[in-house]
Each structure stands twice: as C-alpha cells, then as structure tokens.
Design a protein around this motif. Sequence first.
Motif, PDB file in Angstrom:
ATOM      1  N   ILE A 417     -16.122  -2.159   1.918  1.00 17.23           N
ATOM      2  CA  ILE A 417     -14.797  -1.854   1.377  1.00 17.23           C
ATOM      3  C   ILE A 417     -14.302  -0.569   2.043  1.00 17.23           C
ATOM      4  O   ILE A 417     -14.974   0.462   2.003  1.00 17.23           O
ATOM      5  CB  ILE A 417     -14.840  -1.680  -0.152  1.00 17.23           C
ATOM      6  N   HIS A 418     -13.125  -0.635   2.625  1.00 17.26           N
ATOM      7  CA  HIS A 418     -12.586   0.499   3.360  1.00 17.26           C
ATOM      8  C   HIS A 418     -11.604   1.289   2.496  1.00 17.26           C
ATOM      9  O   HIS A 418     -10.779   0.687   1.783  1.00 17.26           O
ATOM     10  CB  HIS A 418     -11.875   0.020   4.627  1.00 17.26           C
ATOM     11  N   PRO A 419     -11.657   2.622   2.556  1.00 14.18           N
ATOM     12  CA  PRO A 419     -10.706   3.432   1.794  1.00 14.18           C
ATOM     13  C   PRO A 419      -9.294   3.304   2.356  1.00 14.18           C
ATOM     14  O   PRO A 419      -9.101   2.981   3.530  1.00 14.18           O
ATOM     15  CB  PRO A 419     -11.249   4.856   1.955  1.00 14.18           C
ATOM     16  N   ILE A 420      -8.314   3.556   1.486  1.00 18.47           N
ATOM     17  CA  ILE A 420      -6.897   3.431   1.849  1.00 18.47           C
ATOM     18  C   ILE A 420      -6.231   4.785   1.643  1.00 18.47           C
ATOM     19  O   ILE A 420      -6.428   5.434   0.608  1.00 18.47           O
ATOM     20  CB  ILE A 420      -6.194   2.364   0.976  1.00 18.47           C
ATOM     21  N   HIS A 421      -5.428   5.199   2.619  1.00 22.12           N
ATOM     22  CA  HIS A 421      -4.697   6.460   2.512  1.00 22.12           C
ATOM     23  C   HIS A 421      -3.371   6.202   1.806  1.00 22.12           C
ATOM     24  O   HIS A 421      -2.531   5.446   2.304  1.00 22.12           O
ATOM     25  CB  HIS A 421      -4.448   7.049   3.904  1.00 22.12           C
ATOM     26  N   LEU A 422      -3.176   6.804   0.647  1.00 27.61           N
ATOM     27  CA  LEU A 422      -1.950   6.653  -0.136  1.00 27.61           C
ATOM     28  C   LEU A 422      -1.151   7.951  -0.082  1.00 27.61           C
ATOM     29  O   LEU A 422      -1.611   8.990  -0.539  1.00 27.61           O
ATOM     30  CB  LEU A 422      -2.280   6.290  -1.588  1.00 27.61           C
ATOM     31  N   ARG A 423       0.074   7.884   0.478  1.00 28.91           N
ATOM     32  CA  ARG A 423       0.939   9.058   0.592  1.00 28.91           C
ATOM     33  C   ARG A 423       1.974   9.053  -0.524  1.00 28.91           C
ATOM     34  O   ARG A 423       2.652   8.044  -0.745  1.00 28.91           O
ATOM     35  CB  ARG A 423       1.644   9.044   1.949  1.00 28.91           C
ATOM     36  N   VAL A 460      -7.963   6.389  -1.479  1.00 27.87           N
ATOM     37  CA  VAL A 460      -8.249   5.457  -2.581  1.00 27.87           C
ATOM     38  C   VAL A 460      -9.283   4.445  -2.123  1.00 27.87           C
ATOM     39  O   VAL A 460      -9.120   3.788  -1.086  1.00 27.87           O
ATOM     40  CB  VAL A 460      -6.971   4.737  -3.052  1.00 27.87           C
ATOM     41  N   LEU A 461     -10.350   4.301  -2.899  1.00 28.84           N
ATOM     42  CA  LEU A 461     -11.356   3.266  -2.651  1.00 28.84           C
ATOM     43  C   LEU A 461     -11.150   2.163  -3.684  1.00 28.84           C
ATOM     44  O   LEU A 461     -11.440   2.339  -4.872  1.00 28.84           O
ATOM     45  CB  LEU A 461     -12.766   3.841  -2.768  1.00 28.84           C
ATOM     46  N   PRO A 462     -10.617   1.000  -3.268  1.00 30.88           N
ATOM     47  CA  PRO A 462     -10.365  -0.079  -4.235  1.00 30.88           C
ATOM     48  C   PRO A 462     -11.674  -0.623  -4.798  1.00 30.88           C
ATOM     49  O   PRO A 462     -12.711  -0.576  -4.140  1.00 30.88           O
ATOM     50  CB  PRO A 462      -9.644  -1.147  -3.406  1.00 30.88           C
ATOM     51  N   VAL A 470      -5.793  -4.022   0.024  1.00 31.06           N
ATOM     52  CA  VAL A 470      -6.308  -3.700   1.362  1.00 31.06           C
ATOM     53  C   VAL A 470      -5.386  -2.766   2.145  1.00 31.06           C
ATOM     54  O   VAL A 470      -5.799  -2.204   3.145  1.00 31.06           O
ATOM     55  CB  VAL A 470      -6.544  -4.994   2.176  1.00 31.06           C
ATOM     56  N   ARG A 471      -4.132  -2.602   1.691  1.00 25.71           N
ATOM     57  CA  ARG A 471      -3.178  -1.773   2.424  1.00 25.71           C
ATOM     58  C   ARG A 471      -2.516  -0.781   1.480  1.00 25.71           C
ATOM     59  O   ARG A 471      -2.550  -0.934   0.252  1.00 25.71           O
ATOM     60  CB  ARG A 471      -2.103  -2.644   3.077  1.00 25.71           C
ATOM     61  N   GLU A 472      -1.866   0.204   2.056  1.00 26.56           N
ATOM     62  CA  GLU A 472      -1.160   1.200   1.250  1.00 26.56           C
ATOM     63  C   GLU A 472      -0.078   0.550   0.410  1.00 26.56           C
ATOM     64  O   GLU A 472       0.113   0.896  -0.761  1.00 26.56           O
ATOM     65  CB  GLU A 472      -0.552   2.259   2.167  1.00 26.56           C
ATOM     66  N   ILE A 473       0.621  -0.423   0.972  1.00 24.39           N
ATOM     67  CA  ILE A 473       1.709  -1.068   0.238  1.00 24.39           C
ATOM     68  C   ILE A 473       1.192  -1.820  -0.971  1.00 24.39           C
ATOM     69  O   ILE A 473       1.894  -1.948  -1.994  1.00 24.39           O
ATOM     70  CB  ILE A 473       2.511  -2.010   1.175  1.00 24.39           C
ATOM     71  N   ASP A 474      -0.062  -2.324  -0.910  1.00 24.39           N
ATOM     72  CA  ASP A 474      -0.651  -3.008  -2.061  1.00 24.39           C
ATOM     73  C   ASP A 474      -0.826  -2.034  -3.227  1.00 24.39           C
ATOM     74  O   ASP A 474      -0.575  -2.383  -4.393  1.00 24.39           O
ATOM     75  CB  ASP A 474      -2.007  -3.611  -1.695  1.00 24.39           C
ATOM     76  N   LEU A 475      -1.267  -0.812  -2.934  1.00 30.30           N
ATOM     77  CA  LEU A 475      -1.432   0.198  -3.983  1.00 30.30           C
ATOM     78  C   LEU A 475      -0.081   0.604  -4.563  1.00 30.30           C
ATOM     79  O   LEU A 475       0.059   0.783  -5.777  1.00 30.30           O
ATOM     80  CB  LEU A 475      -2.153   1.419  -3.417  1.00 30.30           C
ATOM     81  N   ILE A 476       0.922   0.747  -3.697  1.00 24.40           N
ATOM     82  CA  ILE A 476       2.262   1.117  -4.177  1.00 24.40           C
ATOM     83  C   ILE A 476       2.803   0.031  -5.105  1.00 24.40           C
ATOM     84  O   ILE A 476       3.402   0.320  -6.148  1.00 24.40           O
ATOM     85  CB  ILE A 476       3.210   1.342  -2.978  1.00 24.40           C
TER      86      ILE A 476
END
Length: 817
Positions: A417-423, A460-462, A470-476
């Motif tokens: 699982i890869h971390p995601i950068h959330l701005r 962020v580690l999902p 898997v992407r920043e837009i998914d977290l948003i």
Amino acid sequence: MRVSYDWLKSMVDVPADPRDLAAELIRTGTEVEAIEVVGERLDRVVTGQILSKEPHPDSDHMWLTRVDVGRWNLGEDGNPEPLQIVCGAQNFEANDHIVVALVGAELPGGVKIKKSKLRGQLSCGMNCSARELGIGSDQAGIMILPSDAPVGMPFAEYRGMSDTVLTCEITPNRPDCLSMIGMAREVGAVLDRDITVDLPELTEAVGDPVASQLAVEIEDERLCRRYVARVVRGITVGSSPEWLLRRLTALGMRPHNSIVDITNYVMMLTGQPLHSFDLNSFAERDGHRLVVVRPAHAGEHIQTLDGVDRELSFGMALITDGVHPKALAGVMGGADSEISDQTVDVLIESACFDAGLTSRTSRDLSLISDASIRFERQVDETGCRQAADIACALIQEIAGGEVAEGAVEIYPSPREIHPIHLRLTRVAAIVGAEIDAAAIEGILSRLGCMLNETSDGYTVLPPSFRPDLVREIDLIEEVLRIWGMDRVEPTLPAARNHIGGLTEEQHLLRRVGSILRACGLNEATSFSFAAPDDLKRARMTEVGRGKPVVLMNPLVAEQTELRRSLLPGLLQSVAYNRDHGAVGVLLYELGTLFRGRSGKSLPRELRSVAGVLSGAAAKDSWNQRHEPLRFFDAKGVVEELLAQLRIPRLRFREPGEGELEHLQPGRAAEVLSGGVSLGWVGEIHPAALEAFDIDEPVAGFELDLEQLIKLAQGHGRYQVLASYPSVEMDLAIVVDESVTYLDLAQRIQSAGGKLLEDVRLFDVYRDPKRVGEGKKSMAFSLTYRAADHTLTSEEVERAHERLVGKVLKAVGGEIRS
C-alpha cells in the motif's frame, strides 16, 4: 447489504430513529432502499398450547390437535373456540407450548397459510418448526417453547424480534461496507463517533500444530493471493444459540447448523468469506490431510452444496484434496465435504481468491453467492487470519472441541500500500470551500486512514480494506462526501469567451418534438433494451438493421439486446395504455438505435423519431363523434413535420413486394425526399398487433432523424403576397386503377408551367358502368395565377388545354364528361 440496527448499536452510537441514520447515509452516498422491522415478517404467527392430541382417522402418521391461541381462538361458527390443526410432527405431546401460524400468515419463503382439509379433516393453521419460521435449521419436529411461555402472544414480541433492518445499496467500489464492522466504521465517520467492536478471542490452543496435520498447496498463485487454514477437532454439531440465529435471520441468512452459521456470521461481521470443510473428507498424504488450490480441467464436474452437478470450464479455481474437487473456490462448497451432524473435525478456510476469476466463474455457472459477491469486489487479504481466529473462537465457545495450535498459511506476495500526498490547497481548489484541517484529519482517521502531517497537508496511508483510495482526488472525494456537498456554496462556473445557448442541431431536435406535440402526440421514453424477438413480433425485417448488440449482463432477463427500432417499445406502450383504459393513445419518441457491425467492437448508433396513433383523438360528445385514427392521420403528421422542417422534394412511394411487411398492404408508404429514403408510414399489420396484445388498429411512422437533420432547411424564403387574382378550374380525368395520385399530380404540376400555382385532389369516383371496369375518376382543383398581371380568360384556356393534352397523353386517360 442488510444492516441490523440492534447489531449496529452494539458497535456505534446511532440515532434512536433509524430513519435519521438512513437520511445521513443517503446524504453521504449510501442509498437506503428499505427500512423494515424484522418481526413484521411473522405477522399472524403466535404462541399457543396444545390442548389435545388425537390420531388422524385416515392417516397413520398425522395427528388432530386442538390448540389454544388465546384471543385468536375462532371456531367454524365464528365463536371463540380452540383451533383444530392437522399436524404431521411426532415430537410433541398434549400441554406443550408451541408456535402457531394462523390462517392468513405468510412465512419466510413465501408459504401462505390457508384453511384447508387434510385427508378429510379441517386444519385451521400450522404448528411450526424453527426452519419453517426461518429462525433455525431444525425441521425434525415442531418448535417446543418453555412451559411458562404465554398463550396468544405474537411470536415476534415473545422472542424480542424487534430489530430494524436497513437495506443499503453498496456501490462496487466499497467492499468494506459489505460487513457490519465496515458499516459501523462508515456510520462512525458520518456521525463523527467512535466505534467499539468486541471480538471473541481464542483460549489456549491445544493438540498438535496445524502444520503437522495439514498441507496446503497453491498450483497457480494467480488463483489465490492468500490462504489461511485452521483446524478444530472433537466438535459437536448442533443448533446455533439464540443470539446468533437472531443476527443471521435479521440479515436475511437462513440458519443451517452451528458451524456453518458461525462462518456466515463471521463473514457478515468482517466481510471476509469463510468456508468450513469436514476435515476427514480430505485424502491423506504422508500423514497430512492435503488441500490443493488448482485450476479446473475442462469438462471436470463438481456437485455443489445446492445439490446441482456442474460441469466446469478450464481455469475455474477449485479446492481439492489433490484428486477430487471439494469446493468452487470463492463461490460455493462441494456436497461431499459439507458439515453434517456426524462431523467431528473441521477445517476452516479463510482465503483471498482472485476477484476477476471469481466473478467469471459465478456468472458462467449462474451461481452467485454471498461469498462470490464479496470476492469479486476485492476482499481485504490482510484480514484472513483474524477472521479464521474469530471463527475458531466461536466454534470453541458454541460447539466445543479443541483448536489446533497455529495455522497453515500461504501468502506469496503481500500487497503493498503506497502513501498518498494530500495538499490542503488542492482540497480547497477542488471542493470550492475551505474545510478545516482538523475536520479533514478527523474524517480520514475515522475512515481508517493513517495521517502524518507535512508542510502543505498530510501524507495519508489508506487502510487495506479500501482498495478504491489510490490517488489524491480519491481522498478529496471522501472528505467532501462526509463533510457534506450541501455545505458548498453554489456558484456559477468561471468561463471566458463562452456564450451559452443551444446548437443548431439541438434547436432542430427540440423543434421536432414541438411540432409533434402540436399535432397532438405525447412524448414517450422507452428502454433502450429489447427482447431478442421484438423485431420478429413486430414483423419487421432485420435487413439493413445490422447485427443485434447482445448485453453481457442484462438488467432484465427478457431484455438482452439493444434496440434496433423504436416501434416495438411504442407498441408496448400502446398495449399498456389501452389496458388501463386510455381512449386514444398518440405517442412519439426520439431515441437512439444500435446496430452491430462485423469486425467492429462498437455498434453504430443512429437517431430515430417514431410515432403511433391508436383509438380516437378525443372522446365522443353529444354533438360530435370522432373516428378512429388511421393511415391518413399518421401521414398527415409526417407531412406536417416535414413541411415545417422544410424538407425538400417530399414524396411517398408504395412499397414493393417483401418491403415493409410490418405494415398493412395498401395502407403503407415509404417516405422519401427526392431519392433519399427517410423512413416509413402506415397502419401496423394485424399480426404484429396481435403479438403485442393490441386489439384495435394502430397507425405509425418511423423516420431517420439523422437524415432529417441533414436535409432540414432552417430558414424559409420570403415571398411577396400575391397582388393579382387567381383563376380556378376543375379537371376530372378517368385513368386506370394502377395510376397513382402522386404520379398524376406530379404530371399536372409539370405540365402546368409557371402559371399553375396549386393542384388539389378533391374527389375520387369509381363506377364500373359510368367510369368503366378497372377505372377511376380523379377530380382536381387547379389554381392559375400570374405574378405580374391579371390573367385573361384566353391565357388560362390556352394554358389549361395545353396541360390537359400533355397529361392525357402521359397517363393514357380521358376527360370525364
């Protein structure tokens, strides 16, 4: 996914009214399809007491019982009296307290209780077993209640079955919500509340380690990402405890026995499907029971738990003992390894099978199970061991036995699982609102994410159970979904050099609808899906309509193709409206047709406009009667539509033999613009109407919308109103029956020259004696006018004589005296 409200309450603080929670779930993207009270399914099922038990006079195994059901007692004469019920069970005696389904009750499974006679004796209800009530697997006899059970109390009230169930529609990207823990986590995030899950824990494992008793092999790692096997020996298979049955039945699962119920319970709790095997059904090799996960051979067979013998295709995943198939991996177990009352040693399987392969297998075999639904949405492989441990703990608690130490586990390549950068600036830009950083952190944390603060936001580690993040837009999207899209202030989108408005084509399409509505037709919208025999039922040929586009996963079993004509859907609408009392059915539809092409992956899409007219345009009144709508009414609609669209060189052609067979001969025409075919108009053939259960004439049309758009002329030419008078003359010509109006009118128009302004047919006369056999008289009104002067009688007579001579010579006719 059915969600038990009582079960949910034990994990998270929820509103007292389930409807309030349903509103919040709908707001955040989880559709709630229904809210039901479990006890409502057992309406008219009450507690009772057997007053007497007598042998049935005409049966050696049935009994006549008189049962007291309290206030529900009702004799044949309508007075209060214990019910007489014929019963075939053998496990009861007089004075036993039981469960009774009264006349009018509908039990789980659709069994309706009616007053009936069994071998000549009246039976006013049914004494029920636990299985018939849907709350247990025991069907050996009727359900016996404690001796202090009240009489005449609704059974749901007696058992405390007051649970409320929410039926939620879970989208395919949310496999975590196919479990009670997942739904509790979702509710906790939506309501901003903590969740608490009490999981059973194993006591000390005893006996030989699992690895010394069991060997597991996976022939192809693509079949299975992780496999965990545990063993419990010396169990006693029986009925499940009350709390377990109550939770399973609330979620719509039928109880079987304690071991199977436990694996189902753990699946509904965690979302991880489990399977329990009779360990002793597996063959031994080198002192170990052998479990092999392998692809099926072409033509191999397995009898599944539903008793069906299934032929397998190459590559379907199987659980075997090295030789014999024991289960369809991820779909359903095999009959020869199922848990029975004689099972002593059990193998618990907790695995993660390939999502795509499981989906193809279940659909190819038409065998969709609760397990396959979860596997095809991608099960969290990190939870396999925990789910197996929970199941073993429950088996130890409920069925006894000894849990062998450890597990056999194959986990060749753990998922990374890869971390995601959330701005935070990106969140504000996408959402269109400022969301507090603490709120963002709280939402993602409650959804199971791990956050580390950075200079411009978070790393962020999902969680492993959210494969969709898997992407920043998914977290948003998740932040906005929980925070509330309704809290974003609506604004018009920014745009430079953009002028709003409709295109010319959009204007034209709206104009088509407006013209047809002005002609009295109502717009209809039918499904783009069609039955394979729709064209055949309508007597429409498939020539020129391309190949059928077959749906891989149709929503309705009968509608397996995309439509190639609008007519069948409109005829279905006519039948439906007529069946519901509509006097006149005048409908039109603008829609897309789909025609498959050889060697092409996508079909050709064509737009079409069609209409149907049936019955009368209005109800009869005291001073006016309305005739049924027929061919010329539909033709008039087509003429009006094409005239207002200014389609040039309009003409109608009689279809040749074998053409337009869905229309009545003599009441059908092909619609053309010059040499371009636009479609057809006519009365639908009676055989086609009969196929759609329509018992009155229907006129209709279908036109190629693409051609109408291409040929339509947006602006008419300005013409000055005539300032000089016209001269009208009549012309009656006797011609052969084969001469058509269109042919004769065109020849008159051509012969008339510039002075002939209008040609109008006003009479057709047939009489073998006065006109001749095989002849007809067609009378026209001709209008002559000059644009620059007043016509003299000599000019009109010369022009008229010249016209008559040319027309008579061309058609071989004569002037009717």
